[in-house]
Design a protein around this motif. Structure first.
Motif, PDB file in Angstrom:
ATOM      1  N   VAL A 223      -4.112 -39.020  -0.076  1.00 41.88           N
ATOM      2  CA  VAL A 223      -4.374 -38.808  -1.443  1.00 41.88           C
ATOM      3  C   VAL A 223      -3.016 -38.600  -1.951  1.00 41.88           C
ATOM      4  CG1 VAL A 223      -5.095 -36.865  -2.886  1.00 41.88           C
ATOM      5  CG2 VAL A 223      -6.585 -37.485  -1.072  1.00 41.88           C
ATOM      6  N   ALA A 224      -2.059 -38.052  -1.162  1.00 41.96           N
ATOM      7  CA  ALA A 224      -0.704 -38.090  -1.924  1.00 41.96           C
ATOM      8  C   ALA A 224      -0.143 -39.473  -1.965  1.00 41.96           C
ATOM      9  CB  ALA A 224      -0.033 -37.220  -0.912  1.00 41.96           C
ATOM     10  N   GLY A 225      -0.470 -40.257  -1.005  1.00 41.54           N
ATOM     11  CA  GLY A 225       0.183 -41.650  -1.041  1.00 41.54           C
ATOM     12  C   GLY A 225      -0.377 -42.521  -2.251  1.00 41.54           C
ATOM     13  N   LEU A 226      -1.887 -42.422  -2.505  1.00 42.23           N
ATOM     14  CA  LEU A 226      -2.521 -43.015  -3.739  1.00 42.23           C
ATOM     15  C   LEU A 226      -1.977 -42.600  -4.891  1.00 42.23           C
ATOM     16  CD1 LEU A 226      -6.119 -42.999  -2.220  1.00 42.23           C
ATOM     17  CD2 LEU A 226      -4.735 -45.072  -2.631  1.00 42.23           C
ATOM     18  N   GLN A 227      -1.641 -41.304  -4.999  1.00 38.66           N
ATOM     19  CA  GLN A 227      -1.112 -40.732  -6.160  1.00 38.66           C
ATOM     20  C   GLN A 227       0.386 -41.245  -6.748  1.00 38.66           C
ATOM     21  OE1 GLN A 227      -1.360 -36.646  -5.861  1.00 38.66           O
ATOM     22  NE2 GLN A 227      -3.551 -36.369  -6.328  1.00 38.66           N
ATOM     23  N   LEU A 228       1.042 -41.907  -5.579  1.00 42.62           N
ATOM     24  CA  LEU A 228       2.385 -42.565  -5.758  1.00 42.62           C
ATOM     25  C   LEU A 228       2.358 -43.833  -6.377  1.00 42.62           C
ATOM     26  CD1 LEU A 228       4.087 -41.050  -2.777  1.00 42.62           C
ATOM     27  CD2 LEU A 228       4.350 -40.365  -5.294  1.00 42.62           C
ATOM     28  N   ILE A 229       1.194 -44.509  -6.339  1.00 42.19           N
ATOM     29  CA  ILE A 229       1.013 -46.120  -6.451  1.00 42.19           C
ATOM     30  C   ILE A 229       0.807 -45.989  -8.007  1.00 42.19           C
ATOM     31  CG2 ILE A 229      -0.275 -48.053  -6.455  1.00 42.19           C
ATOM     32  CD1 ILE A 229      -1.216 -47.210  -3.633  1.00 42.19           C
ATOM     33  N   PRO A 230       1.790 -46.959  -8.873  1.00 43.95           N
ATOM     34  CA  PRO A 230       1.577 -47.025 -10.179  1.00 43.95           C
ATOM     35  C   PRO A 230       0.389 -47.429 -10.474  1.00 43.95           C
ATOM     36  CG  PRO A 230       3.993 -47.781  -9.216  1.00 43.95           C
ATOM     37  CD  PRO A 230       3.002 -47.516  -8.159  1.00 43.95           C
ATOM     38  N   LYS A 231      -0.140 -46.926 -11.731  1.00 44.31           N
ATOM     39  CA  LYS A 231      -1.448 -47.541 -12.100  1.00 44.31           C
ATOM     40  C   LYS A 231      -1.476 -48.970 -12.677  1.00 44.31           C
ATOM     41  CE  LYS A 231      -3.483 -42.911 -13.088  1.00 44.31           C
ATOM     42  NZ  LYS A 231      -4.012 -42.083 -14.034  1.00 44.31           N
ATOM     43  N   GLU A 232      -0.108 -49.148 -13.363  1.00 40.31           N
ATOM     44  CA  GLU A 232       0.113 -50.397 -13.806  1.00 40.31           C
ATOM     45  C   GLU A 232      -0.108 -51.529 -12.952  1.00 40.31           C
ATOM     46  OE1 GLU A 232       2.235 -47.879 -13.795  1.00 40.31           O
ATOM     47  OE2 GLU A 232       2.605 -47.335 -15.900  1.00 40.31           O
ATOM     48  N   TYR A 233      -0.090 -51.516 -11.571  1.00 44.12           N
ATOM     49  CA  TYR A 233      -0.484 -52.667 -10.799  1.00 44.12           C
ATOM     50  C   TYR A 233      -1.851 -52.991 -10.947  1.00 44.12           C
ATOM     51  CZ  TYR A 233       4.341 -51.917  -8.721  1.00 44.12           C
ATOM     52  OH  TYR A 233       5.651 -51.661  -8.544  1.00 44.12           O
ATOM     53  N   LYS A 234      -2.684 -51.964 -10.756  1.00 46.13           N
ATOM     54  CA  LYS A 234      -3.984 -52.014 -10.835  1.00 46.13           C
ATOM     55  C   LYS A 234      -4.669 -52.678 -11.947  1.00 46.13           C
ATOM     56  CE  LYS A 234      -8.540 -49.721 -10.386  1.00 46.13           C
ATOM     57  NZ  LYS A 234      -9.110 -48.366 -10.208  1.00 46.13           N
ATOM     58  N   GLU A 235      -3.668 -52.028 -13.148  1.00 47.42           N
ATOM     59  CA  GLU A 235      -4.467 -52.593 -14.552  1.00 47.42           C
ATOM     60  C   GLU A 235      -4.169 -53.986 -14.609  1.00 47.42           C
ATOM     61  OE1 GLU A 235      -2.401 -49.725 -16.931  1.00 47.42           O
ATOM     62  OE2 GLU A 235      -3.912 -48.068 -16.592  1.00 47.42           O
ATOM     63  N   ALA A 236      -2.948 -54.396 -14.322  1.00 47.44           N
ATOM     64  CA  ALA A 236      -2.445 -55.944 -14.546  1.00 47.44           C
ATOM     65  C   ALA A 236      -3.549 -56.691 -13.739  1.00 47.44           C
ATOM     66  CB  ALA A 236      -1.063 -55.950 -13.989  1.00 47.44           C
ATOM     67  N   ALA A 237      -3.700 -56.235 -12.274  1.00 51.50           N
ATOM     68  CA  ALA A 237      -4.658 -57.163 -11.591  1.00 51.50           C
ATOM     69  C   ALA A 237      -6.087 -57.064 -12.070  1.00 51.50           C
ATOM     70  CB  ALA A 237      -4.743 -56.379 -10.196  1.00 51.50           C
ATOM     71  N   GLU A 238      -6.651 -56.223 -12.975  1.00 48.60           N
ATOM     72  CA  GLU A 238      -7.851 -55.992 -13.692  1.00 48.60           C
ATOM     73  C   GLU A 238      -7.689 -57.376 -14.695  1.00 48.60           C
ATOM     74  OE1 GLU A 238      -8.560 -52.353 -14.485  1.00 48.60           O
ATOM     75  OE2 GLU A 238      -9.523 -51.754 -12.310  1.00 48.60           O
ATOM     76  N   VAL A 239      -6.518 -57.151 -15.565  1.00 55.29           N
ATOM     77  CA  VAL A 239      -6.407 -58.169 -16.470  1.00 55.29           C
ATOM     78  C   VAL A 239      -6.582 -59.558 -16.005  1.00 55.29           C
ATOM     79  CG1 VAL A 239      -4.681 -58.903 -18.268  1.00 55.29           C
ATOM     80  CG2 VAL A 239      -5.203 -56.475 -17.779  1.00 55.29           C
ATOM     81  N   PHE A 240      -5.948 -59.801 -14.860  1.00 53.87           N
ATOM     82  CA  PHE A 240      -6.058 -61.261 -14.584  1.00 53.87           C
ATOM     83  C   PHE A 240      -7.422 -61.351 -13.645  1.00 53.87           C
ATOM     84  CE2 PHE A 240      -1.620 -60.897 -15.165  1.00 53.87           C
ATOM     85  CZ  PHE A 240      -1.302 -62.136 -15.803  1.00 53.87           C
ATOM     86  N   GLY A 241      -8.275 -60.680 -13.683  1.00 53.35           N
ATOM     87  CA  GLY A 241      -9.594 -60.779 -13.362  1.00 53.35           C
ATOM     88  C   GLY A 241      -9.888 -60.455 -11.762  1.00 53.35           C
ATOM     89  N   ALA A 242      -8.895 -59.846 -11.174  1.00 50.98           N
ATOM     90  CA  ALA A 242      -9.205 -59.444  -9.609  1.00 50.98           C
ATOM     91  C   ALA A 242     -10.200 -58.581  -9.501  1.00 50.98           C
ATOM     92  CB  ALA A 242      -7.693 -58.691  -9.155  1.00 50.98           C
ATOM     93  N   ARG A 243     -10.967 -58.849  -8.377  1.00 51.62           N
ATOM     94  CA  ARG A 243     -12.093 -58.118  -7.935  1.00 51.62           C
ATOM     95  C   ARG A 243     -11.579 -56.744  -7.270  1.00 51.62           C
ATOM     96  NH1 ARG A 243     -16.464 -62.650  -5.580  1.00 51.62           N
ATOM     97  NH2 ARG A 243     -16.621 -63.653  -7.730  1.00 51.62           N
ATOM     98  N   PRO A 244     -12.498 -55.852  -7.178  1.00 51.73           N
ATOM     99  CA  PRO A 244     -12.222 -54.598  -6.296  1.00 51.73           C
ATOM    100  C   PRO A 244     -11.501 -54.676  -5.047  1.00 51.73           C
ATOM    101  CG  PRO A 244     -14.200 -54.150  -7.641  1.00 51.73           C
ATOM    102  CD  PRO A 244     -13.890 -55.677  -7.757  1.00 51.73           C
ATOM    103  N   TRP A 245     -12.062 -55.485  -4.345  1.00 51.90           N
ATOM    104  CA  TRP A 245     -11.907 -55.711  -3.012  1.00 51.90           C
ATOM    105  C   TRP A 245     -10.499 -56.263  -2.681  1.00 51.90           C
ATOM    106  CZ3 TRP A 245     -12.598 -53.663   1.698  1.00 51.90           C
ATOM    107  CH2 TRP A 245     -12.299 -54.472   2.958  1.00 51.90           C
TER     108      TRP A 245
END
Length: 283
Positions: free
Chosen positions: A170-192
């Protein structure tokens, strides 16, 4: 920079270094010395006696089986639980607090809890008897039922120690910037795809820490096993305890201790090499 300012970091570290030396390095050196001494002279007799011990083979087998079974289950469960927490819109702290309750329970107390559930007249047998699935008390924790005894220890260890892995992830997940996930979602990446290509690689340092900690502690498991199975399920730390407590043989007990140290260090080196992360790949 003055001499005082240059020495200040070392002075601040000095108490912790002295503490580690007194409570770790000195006992370690003494244990190494005891394991190689026989009647005051250097000898390998303690290691020879350890290897020829009737419980040495079963202890090695049981310990490695526990590690190879419990640690992967805990990593997978903790990772799934951590990802579930990330999806909760509210109440995340309450759920995390509930899941980490086992952290406040000692190893022996956890073993006694599961002993009360799994023993002949425990809660499990009472429930099965009430449902009509068994005719009377069934022994699950004897040398005649090794598979059931092993599974009982596995369940108890998973219940007791998965929380520490969860906290690390949980501590490690909180260190991951949200921008990476948001950028991937913009380009249509699936959750998996986001999970396997972004989350897992950036979570590698936390996974490395969790694996090292849980593997080392799993090799040192004792209280839970002793409470549930007693001498019916020998493990390495249990044998070290028996040689020291029951046989009053400090040398063989020290040999078992050194074997555990060597195995733990080897596992640590493997995880440090296998899960090494370059600085530019860290979140």
């Amino acid at each position: 920079m003055t001499l005082r300012s240059r020495l200040l970091p070392y002075l601040l570290l000095a108490p912790s270094v002295a503490f580690l030396a007194a409570l770790f390095l000195v006992p370690l050196v003494q244990t190494i010395s005891l394991s190689f001494m026989e009647d005051g002279t250097p000898s390998l007799a303690n290691y020879s006696r350890m290897v020829s011990d009737i419980n040495f083979g079963p202890a090695i087998r049981n310990t490695f089986l526990l590690v190879l079974t419990v640690v992967p289950i805990q990593i997978v469960m903790a990772l799934a639980m951590a990802m579930m927490l990330q999806k909760l819109p509210r109440g995340r702290d309450v759920v995390l607090w509930i899941w980490t309750i086992p952290l406040g329970i000692s190893d022996l107390a956890a073993g006694l809890v599961w002993l009360a559930i799994l023993q002949d007249r425990g809660y499990l047998n009472s429930a099965l008897y009430g449902l009509g699935l068994i005719d009377g008390p069934t022994a699950w924790l004897t040398y005649e039922t090794p598979v059931a005894l092993f599974l009982g220890v596995v369940v108890a260890e998973v219940w007791r120690a998965t929380a520490i892995v969860l906290v690390i992830l949980v501590a490690g997940l909180q260190l991951i910037p949200k921008e990476y996930k948001e950028a991937a979602e913009v380009f249509g990446a699936r959750p998996w795809t986001i999970f396997t290509r972004i989350t897992l690689p950036l979570l590698k340092p936390s996974l490395q820490t969790a694996l090292i900690l849980r593997t080392v502690l799993a090799f040192e498991v004792f209280a839970v096993v002793y409470a549930i199975g007693g001498t019916n399920f020998p493990v390495l730390v249990g044998e070290a305890y028996n040689w020291q407590r029951n046989y009053q043989n400090t040398g063989v007990a020290a040999a078992y201790a050194m074997l555990i140290v060597v195995i733990s260090l080897a596992a640590t080196v493997v995880f440090l090499w296998a899960l090494r992360t370059k600085p530019e790949q860290q979140p």
